[in-house]
Design an enzyme around this catalytic site. Structure first.
Site, mmCIF file in Angstrom:
data_model
loop_
_atom_site.group_PDB
_atom_site.id
_atom_site.type_symbol
_atom_site.label_atom_id
_atom_site.label_comp_id
_atom_site.label_asym_id
_atom_site.label_seq_id
_atom_site.Cartn_x
_atom_site.Cartn_y
_atom_site.Cartn_z
ATOM 1 N N THR A 2 0.965 -1.021 0.026
ATOM 2 C CA THR A 2 0.013 -0.057 -0.068
ATOM 3 C C THR A 2 1.016 1.028 0.132
ATOM 4 O O THR A 2 1.930 1.147 0.663
ATOM 5 C CB THR A 2 -0.964 -0.134 1.235
ATOM 6 O OG1 THR A 2 -1.812 -1.170 1.236
ATOM 7 C CG2 THR A 2 -1.578 1.242 1.599
ATOM 8 N N GLY A 12 -6.469 -3.690 7.011
ATOM 9 C CA GLY A 12 -7.348 -2.804 6.656
ATOM 10 C C GLY A 12 -8.687 -2.916 7.627
ATOM 11 O O GLY A 12 -9.234 -1.783 7.925
ATOM 12 N N THR A 33 -1.141 2.021 6.783
ATOM 13 C CA THR A 33 -1.202 0.632 5.917
ATOM 14 C C THR A 33 -1.069 -0.312 6.793
ATOM 15 O O THR A 33 -0.749 -0.494 7.995
ATOM 16 C CB THR A 33 0.539 1.042 5.302
ATOM 17 O OG1 THR A 33 0.625 -0.530 4.759
ATOM 18 C CG2 THR A 33 1.520 1.322 6.102
ATOM 19 N N GLY A 34 -1.773 -1.623 6.316
ATOM 20 C CA GLY A 34 -1.651 -2.688 7.145
ATOM 21 C C GLY A 34 -3.023 -3.422 7.031
ATOM 22 O O GLY A 34 -3.800 -3.339 6.035
ATOM 23 N N ARG A 68 -14.811 -6.435 -1.314
ATOM 24 C CA ARG A 68 -14.102 -5.740 -0.129
ATOM 25 C C ARG A 68 -13.520 -4.373 -0.186
ATOM 26 O O ARG A 68 -12.875 -4.277 -1.311
ATOM 27 C CB ARG A 68 -13.241 -6.809 0.238
ATOM 28 C CG ARG A 68 -12.477 -6.358 1.702
ATOM 29 C CD ARG A 68 -10.989 -5.833 1.323
ATOM 30 N NE ARG A 68 -10.295 -5.704 2.664
ATOM 31 C CZ ARG A 68 -9.241 -5.037 2.715
ATOM 32 N NH1 ARG A 68 -8.695 -4.350 1.776
ATOM 33 N NH2 ARG A 68 -8.438 -5.218 3.858
ATOM 34 N N VAL A 69 -13.668 -3.473 0.606
ATOM 35 C CA VAL A 69 -13.154 -2.260 0.783
ATOM 36 C C VAL A 69 -12.234 -2.208 1.905
ATOM 37 O O VAL A 69 -12.947 -2.636 3.133
ATOM 38 C CB VAL A 69 -14.023 -1.154 0.502
ATOM 39 C CG1 VAL A 69 -13.426 0.337 0.553
ATOM 40 C CG2 VAL A 69 -14.894 -1.250 -0.756
ATOM 41 N N GLY A 70 -10.989 -1.695 2.052
ATOM 42 C CA GLY A 70 -10.292 -1.711 3.173
ATOM 43 C C GLY A 70 -10.214 -0.288 3.591
ATOM 44 O O GLY A 70 -10.948 0.760 3.174
ATOM 45 N N ASP A 71 -9.027 -0.143 4.445
ATOM 46 C CA ASP A 71 -9.098 1.283 5.280
ATOM 47 C C ASP A 71 -8.475 2.447 4.346
ATOM 48 O O ASP A 71 -8.800 3.417 4.577
ATOM 49 C CB ASP A 71 -8.026 1.117 6.493
ATOM 50 C CG ASP A 71 -6.703 0.833 5.798
ATOM 51 O OD1 ASP A 71 -6.638 -0.394 5.272
ATOM 52 O OD2 ASP A 71 -5.528 1.442 6.102
HETATM 53 N N1 GLY Z 1 -4.408 -1.409 4.244
HETATM 54 C C1 GLY Z 1 -4.690 -1.849 2.900
HETATM 55 C C2 GLY Z 1 -5.889 -2.676 2.995
HETATM 56 O O1 GLY Z 1 -6.134 -3.624 3.843
HETATM 57 O O2 GLY Z 1 -6.648 -2.870 1.928
#
Ligand code: GLY
Length: 287
Positions: free
Chosen positions: A158, A212, A209-210, A186-189
């Site tokens: 990321t 999500g 980052t990490g 799926r949508v992450g942070d």
């Molecule tokens: N931090 C990136 C994700 O989990 O999508």
């Protein structure tokens, strides 16, 4: 005011054979964004420029070279925020797009909404004149091999950028291909304001980052920025926020921060995190 800039290229367990390429990519992105800041460009323009450079670099898990989902497709997330106006733009689970951060910018500029996802975001992209990127333009051999062999190691990638311009204004941006083998949709942070990205001129700005899901639950960037309000310096604030992430969600990750004075901080609880920032007049890259 002297500008400030910090970038990350993801937290996780980095592939050793890509160390030099990641460092080169971060240097190139840093130089491009720093030139903008030195020429009195805005913090927002600088974080966009750095993120585009990193999205175009296939060594990172963002834009070109993003990881593949369960179905072998790329769906990307990105967001950005301007600390002076609180304007923000975000996109999630978008296909066929080379530079998701530019689509997030288009959402911010349009101003009506903050967050567009999936097909609606893709239609908005076409209306805004973004070309539809083909599969061979986006999918790298490396990511295809990982997917075919179901290699689940937490490779980082990321990308994120946080800048302060000569006017003292802050901005942050984050972009990702998400997590390997994720469920479609799926949508992450990285697309979520307050979790992956946040900016407030009066306090600071950050990009995470990490994991999500954990970062969303911990609203990691906003948590760190609230610690700046309590008088912590950016390094302390980043550390406490990452400890909170682990303690409350068992999540792994990291974040980069600038405070309202342009001081840098970062922390992570993964084996490594790629970071680039300025110490004196020298660009420092940490892996
Ligand atoms: N931090 C990136 C994700 O989990 O999508």
């Amino acid at each position: 005011m002297r500008p400030a800039l910090i970038l990350h290229g993801g937290a996780g367990s980095p592939a050793a054979d890509l160390t030099a390429a990641r460092e080169q990519g971060l240097r190139r992105a840093f130089a491009a964004a720093w030139t903008i800041l030195q020429q009195n460009g805005s913090a927002l323009a600088a974080v966009i420029r750095a993120t585009v450079e990193l999205e175009n670099d296939s060594v990172f898990n963002a834009g070109v070279g993003s990881c593949l989902n369960q179905e072998g497709n790329i769906e990307v997330d990105a967001s950005l925020m301007e600390g002076s106006t609180f304007r923000a733009g975000a996109v999630g689970a978008v296909r066929n797009l080379r530079n998701p951060i530019l689509l997030a910018q288009a959402v911010l500029d349009a101003g009506r909404h903050v967050f567009l996802v999936g097909e609606g975001a893709e239609r908005f992209a076409r209306l805004q004149g973004f070309p539809s990127a083909t599969r061979p333009e986006l999918v790298t051999e490396r990511q295809l091999r990982r997917w075919q062999s179901a290699q689940t190691t937490g490779e980082p990638g990321t990308v994120g950028a946080v800048a302060m311009d000569t006017g003292g204004h802050l901005a942050a941006a984050t972009s990702t291909g998400g997590i390997f083998n994720k469920q479609p949709g799926r949508v992450g942070d990285s697309a979520v304001i307050g979790a992956g990205t946040y900016a407030d001129d009066t306090l600071g700005a950050g990009s995470a980052t990490g994991d999500g899901e954990a970062i969303i639950r911990a609203t990691l960037t906003r948590t760190a920025i609230e610690l700046l309000r309590d008088g912590k310096d950016p390094t302390q604030a980043a550390r406490i926020a990452v400890d909170f992430l682990h303690k409350r969600t068992n999540g792994e990750g990291g974040l980069i921060l600038l405070d309202a004075l342009g001081r840098v901080g970062y922390a992570y609880n993964t084996p490594a995190m790629s970071v680039a920032f300025l110490a004196g007049d020298r660009v420092v890259i940490r892996e």
